[in-house]
Design a protein around this motif. Structure first.
Motif, mmCIF file in Angstrom:
data_model
loop_
_atom_site.group_PDB
_atom_site.id
_atom_site.type_symbol
_atom_site.label_atom_id
_atom_site.label_comp_id
_atom_site.label_asym_id
_atom_site.label_seq_id
_atom_site.Cartn_x
_atom_site.Cartn_y
_atom_site.Cartn_z
ATOM 1 N N THR A 130 2.105 8.168 11.643
ATOM 2 C CA THR A 130 3.429 8.986 10.613
ATOM 3 C C THR A 130 3.992 8.997 10.473
ATOM 4 O O THR A 130 4.742 10.041 12.362
ATOM 5 C CB THR A 130 2.418 9.505 9.515
ATOM 6 N N ASP A 134 0.561 2.849 6.283
ATOM 7 C CA ASP A 134 0.830 3.548 7.388
ATOM 8 C C ASP A 134 0.625 2.607 8.548
ATOM 9 O O ASP A 134 -0.547 1.801 8.411
ATOM 10 C CB ASP A 134 0.521 5.172 7.996
ATOM 11 N N GLN A 163 -3.302 6.418 13.127
ATOM 12 C CA GLN A 163 -2.624 6.421 12.094
ATOM 13 C C GLN A 163 -1.578 7.074 12.459
ATOM 14 O O GLN A 163 -1.076 8.075 12.820
ATOM 15 C CB GLN A 163 -3.460 6.978 10.939
ATOM 16 N N LYS A 206 -15.333 9.385 0.152
ATOM 17 C CA LYS A 206 -14.636 9.340 0.337
ATOM 18 C C LYS A 206 -15.183 7.352 0.920
ATOM 19 O O LYS A 206 -13.767 6.561 1.496
ATOM 20 C CB LYS A 206 -14.608 10.080 1.373
ATOM 21 N N GLN A 230 -10.035 0.362 -0.980
ATOM 22 C CA GLN A 230 -8.531 0.467 -0.496
ATOM 23 C C GLN A 230 -8.182 -0.628 0.839
ATOM 24 O O GLN A 230 -7.556 -1.437 0.627
ATOM 25 C CB GLN A 230 -7.995 1.754 -0.435
ATOM 26 N N SER A 231 -9.138 -0.817 1.730
ATOM 27 C CA SER A 231 -9.010 -1.562 2.688
ATOM 28 C C SER A 231 -9.536 -2.884 2.844
ATOM 29 O O SER A 231 -9.004 -3.720 4.116
ATOM 30 C CB SER A 231 -9.503 -0.971 4.303
ATOM 31 N N GLN A 281 -13.870 4.929 -1.503
ATOM 32 C CA GLN A 281 -12.351 4.822 -1.874
ATOM 33 C C GLN A 281 -11.775 4.324 -0.588
ATOM 34 O O GLN A 281 -10.970 2.901 -0.776
ATOM 35 C CB GLN A 281 -11.937 6.426 -1.893
ATOM 36 N N LEU A 282 -12.179 4.691 1.118
ATOM 37 C CA LEU A 282 -11.696 3.845 2.009
ATOM 38 C C LEU A 282 -11.833 1.716 2.074
ATOM 39 O O LEU A 282 -11.402 1.414 2.623
ATOM 40 C CB LEU A 282 -11.924 4.307 3.298
ATOM 41 N N ALA A 328 1.152 -1.133 0.497
ATOM 42 C CA ALA A 328 -0.282 0.132 0.204
ATOM 43 C C ALA A 328 0.619 1.440 -0.634
ATOM 44 O O ALA A 328 2.272 1.378 0.374
ATOM 45 C CB ALA A 328 -0.764 0.123 1.344
ATOM 46 N N LYS A 329 0.098 2.534 -0.809
ATOM 47 C CA LYS A 329 0.593 3.544 -0.867
ATOM 48 C C LYS A 329 1.038 3.984 1.049
ATOM 49 O O LYS A 329 0.594 4.228 2.071
ATOM 50 C CB LYS A 329 0.316 3.771 -1.440
ATOM 51 N N SER A 389 -1.201 6.648 3.030
ATOM 52 C CA SER A 389 -2.651 6.550 3.393
ATOM 53 C C SER A 389 -2.818 5.301 4.550
ATOM 54 O O SER A 389 -2.033 4.749 5.382
ATOM 55 C CB SER A 389 -2.948 4.948 2.556
#
Length: 782
Positions: A503, A256, A501, A573, A580-581, A576-577, A248-249, A252
């Protein structure tokens, strides 16, 4: 007569679902559940199997796949409409496809479609989800595998399609369930309790931190599979850092590291022993038809509504003088005892109890939204914090609308919720408490409602925790984005969860800390936890998925709050989440297509609805009749005729006239349950805490009036003597039910102390002699 427990439904249709295997893994307070559903098509034509089933309302569904022959097809998460179209297109072109989606009305109902199962073909469907285990008031961690799905009531005039549920009585479910679990804990596992029969707990190591549990053979689908796990020293704060997904990026959520912090604030004993003497207590009781079901198969004489009436008696007797209260009840319509909350007194208490005794499960369907709106429209009373208690079997369809309303009014009250009976919606019950800053309880199997409700009243009488704030102390170069909603309530012994999260990185420091500050009874307090920033091993992506689920639910609620005011940005949103997850949402679905299937499936598919068990217990004929008279709209709910065939009853469903006659003829009213001696004694207590010396009290104590009056010390007035006798009887004969009467006993002791009565030790000695007890004066709090 044909055996209906084989491979066909009551409608004599084959059922392609043969068995369900469930594997549970619990690590501390997080559960991972893997369900395998085994399908086999024994018909001579291709079928589409449709299964609507319950899951925990806070589950993060994170994997869906199918094995057909030697091939595994792993599903992807896609926007819901896109996934539906891909599923339909695949079936139209003769391909196999598999679809899993969450109900748009309630997050605890899912629909699975297995499309294109060829004649003679088998398929194994694998479904995986993760969830946090709720902490019970007795410190146990509760896992519930929902098995029962009762029909959900759709309010008149509500928008959107109803959830299609095909349900049958539990005894007619034509597939088997196998359940086993592995438990891992940093602390010893003391015991495991269950509403179902389990094989004995098997420990896997000498320090008893690992164990296995297994459902005993012969499980019947008449209840949810509930497992309560008890750890030694359960209230230990913990923090787990989980490394991000390497693919994963960075930056994101999935790329992380994510930290999950579990806090268990401990309050000073001096604060915990005090009880508030103010507050506005509003009780909201479900009186829909399904509340006339028996509470359990072992107590068929006791119905949900009768248990609720007994509970209201205890609640009303335990309220503090100086507070305000009101009682609402609801079904298709709602009622209230007083136009607005009234001051608690002997007169208002007796008037309320008289109305409570007359309450029956005769108000039709389950429309909880309107009474909640009415309660919230009433102005709050100065210096009387509002505490709302909701009792329901949770069979409503518009769950999300109800929770949105509670959240909107969360600043003006605390909400304590009680799910009654098998199949109560976990999304509704847990959601009411979560959004209302209160506490949720489930009353299932052989549970008694009274002790659980009184535990929650103790929570409500605790001083409210105010000015809650969370601060982080992290090494230079490391920052945190909190993914959880703000903490709005803290209770003694209850867990507060925070997801963050992380970072950035630090080359030197390897530790961080989080501090929760709050004000309790006017005193500033705080709890701090230091934790290692080193990622834990073998957690997979469990913490990330739970964090994603938490953030998805928050965004979904914000989307409903802003309905019509945004351009769909919030939905975008969430999608997308979710994609992604790999965690499901109300806007997405799991879709898998078997594109390598060499043989095209010919002809139209025959739809087969997989039945799910509903909870049905014997009920009086009248229960059918008053529900059948109401005009309900259940959308596409299954017919109730199978239920009547089995001489059982479904919940708030429609029956036609022939069904009504059949029910009225075949089902007799149960015998009246005997009067509970404890409730008999409690019913005689006055609002301010004392008892009067009369024949009713003597009978409740198991004595004659003459015996009671003859034993009274000469210098003591009759009310003091009666009250001391009642307290001795409670301590001497009902210590196993102390949670139920402790608050009203505290009120009685307070009244006695205020009398400054002489010769209290002499009264205690005389009372012990009369009742055959040996209770000490100190135990009576005198």
């Amino acid at each position: 007569m044909m055996n209906r427990c084989g491979l066909i439904t009551v409608q004599k249709e084959p059922v392609p679902l043969k068995s369900i295997e469930v594997e549970l893994e619990v690590r501390d307070h997080v559960a991972t559940v893997v369900s395998t559903l085994n399908y086999q098509n024994k018909e001579d034509k291709a079928v589409e199997a449709v299964f609507v089933f319950p899951l925990p309302g806070d589950a993060a569904v994170c994997h869906f796949s199918a094995v057909v022959g030697q091939k595994e097809i792993v599903a992807e998460v896609k926007e819901k409409q896109e996934a539906r179209e891909e599923y339909d297109d695949a079936l139209s072109s003769g391909q196999q496809a598999f679809l899993l989606e969450e109900s748009e009305q309630s997050p605890d109902i899912f629909s699975m479609k297995v499309g294109g199962l060829a004649p003679g073909e088998s398929a194994s469907i694998r479904l995986e989800y993760v969830t946090e285990l709720a902490v019970q008031a007795d410190d146990g961690l509760r896992f519930c595998l929902p098995a029962v799905l009762n029909p959900r009531y759709q309010p008149q005039g509500s928008e959107g399609a109803s959830v299609q549920v095909f349900s049958v009585p539990a005894s007619l479910v034509p597939y088997a369930l196998c359940f086993c679990g592995r438990l891992f804990s940093p602390r010893p596992i003391c015991k495991v309790e269950s509403s179902c029969s389990l094989d004995p707990l098997q420990y896997l190591n000498t320090d008893q931190t690992q164990a296995t549990v297994k459902l005993a053979a012969g499980h019947k689908f008449d209840r949810d599979v509930e497992v309560v796990i008890y750890y030694k020293d359960a209230h230990q704060p913990t923090a787990v850092v989980e490394a991000g997904q390497t693919s994963a990026k960075t930056g994101s959520l999935m790329g992380d590291p994510v930290v999950m912090v579990s806090l268990y604030p401990e309050f000073p004993q001096s604060v915990m022993s005090s009880v508030a003497s103010c507050g506005e207590f509003v009780f909201l009781l479900d009186r829909s038809g399904s509340m006339d079901c028996s509470t359990s198969s072992s107590r068929e004489q006791e119905t949900r509504i009768s248990s609720a009436r007994d509970t209201l008696l205890l609640l009303l007797k335990s309220l503090p003088m100086g507070c305000y209260f009101n009682i609402y009840s609801f079904g298709s319509s709602f009622e209230h005892i007083f136009p607005q909350s009234v001051e608690y007194s002997e007169k208002s208490m007796e008037e309320a109890l008289k109305k409570v005794k007359e309450m029956k499960a005769d108000l039709g369907g389950t429309e909880i939204l309107e009474p909640l709106k009415h309660i919230y429209s009433q102005r709050c009373l100065p210096s009387q914090p509002r505490q709302l208690f909701v009792f329901t079997d949770g069979e409503v369809e518009n769950t999300k609308k109800v929770l949105d309303l509670v959240k909107k009014n969360s600043g003006s009250h605390r909400c304590f919720s009680f799910g009654i009976g098998e199949g109560a919606s976990s999304a509704l019950i847990n959601g009411l408490a979560k959004e209302g800053g209160g506490h949720a309880q489930f009353i299932t199997g052989t549970d008694r409602m009274q002790p659980k409700v009184m535990q929650s009243l103790r929570f409500a009488l605790q001083p409210a925790v105010e000015d809650i704030s969370v601060t982080w102390d992290l090494p230079k170069g490391v920052s945190v984005t909190v993914l959880s909603p703000p903490i709005t309530s803290i209770f003694q012994g209850q867990r507060s969860l925070i997801y963050g999260q992380l970072t950035g990185q630090s080359l030197e420091a390897t530790e961080g800390s989080v501090t929760v500050k709050y004000s309790l009874a006017g005193r500033p307090s705080q709890n701090q936890l230091h934790f290692s920033l080193k990622p834990a091993e073998d957690t997979g992506l469990t913490v990330h998925r739970l964090a994603a689920r938490t953030l998805i639910r928050t965004l979904e609620m914000e989307d409903r709050d802003e309905m019509g005011e945004n351009d769909g940005g919030m939905k975008e949103k969430v999608v997308q989440l979710s994609v992604q997850s790999g965690v499901s949402s109300s806007f997405t679905a799991f879709i898998a297509v078997n594109k390598d299937n060499n043989e095209t499936i010919q002809g139209p598919l025959v739809r087969r609805d997989i039945p799910v068990p509903r909870y049905c217990m014997m009920m009086p004929a009248a229960a059918f009749l008053y529900r059948c008279d109401d005009d309900y709209d259940f959308g596409d709910l299954a017919e109730c005729s199978a239920c009547c065939e089995a001489e059982e009853c479904c919940d708030d469903q429609e029956l036609d006239s022939s069904d009504e006659e059949m029910c009225a003829e075949e089902v007799e009213a149960p015998q009246q349950a005997p009067i509970d001696p404890l409730l008999q004694l409690v019913s005689l207590q006055k609002a301010c805490g004392y008892w009067t010396l009369d024949p009713h009290l003597a009978a409740a104590l198991g004595k004659s009036r003459e015996e009671v009056e003859k034993s009274k010390p000469a210098t003591v007035n009759s009310e003091v003597w009666a009250t001391i006798l009642a307290l001795i009887w409670l301590h001497g004969f009902k210590m196993d039910a102390k949670e139920e009467w402790e608050l009203l006993a505290m009120k009685a002791a307070s009244w006695l102390r205020a009398q400054n009565a002489p010769c209290v030790p002499e009264c205690v000695d005389a009372g012990n002699a009369l009742l055959g007890c040996s209770v000490q004066k100190d135990a009576l709090m005198l």
